[in-house]
Scaffold this motif. Structure first.
Motif: not given
Length: 291
Positions: A34-37, A41-42, A65-66, A69-71
């Protein structure tokens, strides 16, 4: 139970990087839940490195938490990723290492990020030395990304590592795979000070680290709770006893650090910023706001 999902170039048979003469393969591992925020950047800081021979691995603990989706959006640039429940941060670290192939391993948490030349600087220093790992300095940022202060790594860490966690700035550490093969992975019973225990274990078995003054990483300060702070000190106490420190000395240092941390937090809260920074810089030679 959350479904196990995996992806990345390796799962499609499209990842072919390997170690070359003078260009060892580096495995960078990010663990997240749950690190969507801040995760993106990482990720971008790893993908935009000046050093090219990197495999990037993301271990997700079943985010809802989404984050996935980023991954997924970086699926064609990540060597391997998996999302499934785990037993905590240490377990996730170990899972990432087990799924890596690099001769050199680094860990970047989802709230942290790399300087553009961080891997290149660390690799060049590591291959030119007999050290088991290298480390550098760490810039601490607030929740908005503004720099708060800098912590310098301690070249003389070996003199104090048996009694406390020295300034080894774990987000800057690059370690040889051979070090993990020699002493094992992270202790899954630890939730906060697992990096300290691993480095102390390596030290006890003759491992050597090298400080690299122009190697700089980035960490976001998200306001750790007093409970987490006390848990960290408690784990450090248990670890030092495990590796030979007397219970009496460990207890005295534990109480001293609680008092010291309480005073520091109070001063930070009530003193003007410039005055607090000046005092902290005087009592801690590794701390600086002169960037």
């Amino acid at each position: 139970m959350t479904e196990r999902i995996e992806g990345g170039l390796r799962s499609k048979g499209r990842f072919y990087k390997k170690s070359e003469p003078g260009m060892p393969l580096v495995s960078i591992i990010t663990v997240v839940r749950n690190g969507i925020k801040h995760l993106e950047q990482a990720i971008q800081s790893v993908l935009n490195q000046t050093y090219d021979n990197i495999e990037y691995i993301i271990i997700d603990g079943g985010s809802t938490d989404g984050t996935l989706d980023i991954i997924h959006s970086y699926d064609n640039q990540i060597a391997y990723w998996v999302s499934e429940p785990d037993e905590g941060i240490s377990d996730a670290f170990n899972k990432g290492i087990a799924n890596s192939a690099g001769n050199i391993i680094g860990i970047v948490n989802a709230d942290d990020w790399l300087s553009e030349n961080q891997i290149e600087t660390g690799v060049m220093a590591l291959v030119q030395s007999s050290a088991d790992f290298v480390f550098g300095n760490l810039l601490f940022h607030d929740s908005n990304g503004e720099i708060k202060y800098k912590m310098y790594g301690d070249p003389d860490y070996a003199n104090i590592i048996t009694s406390k966690m020295p300034y080894l700035c774990h987000p800057t550490v690059l370690a040889k795979r051979a070090a993990y093969e020699k002493i094992g992975l992270f202790d899954v019973k630890l939730n906060i000070a697992m990096d300290y225990e691993w480095l102390l274990r390596l030290h006890k078995q003759g491992g050597k680290g090298k400080y690299v003054k122009n190697l700089t990483g980035h960490m976001r300060v998200l306001g750790a709770s007093d409970i987490s702070y006390l848990k960290a000190l408690g784990e450090v106490r248990k670890i030092t006893i495990r590796y030979g420190q007397s219970v009496i000395k460990a207890d005295m240092l534990y109480l001293f650090r609680i008092a010291k941390g309480t005073i520091r937090r109070s001063l930070e809260k009530w003193l003007p910023n410039w005055f607090y920074n000046r005092i902290r810089g005087l009592v801690n030679r590794h701390y600086s706001i002169d960037l």
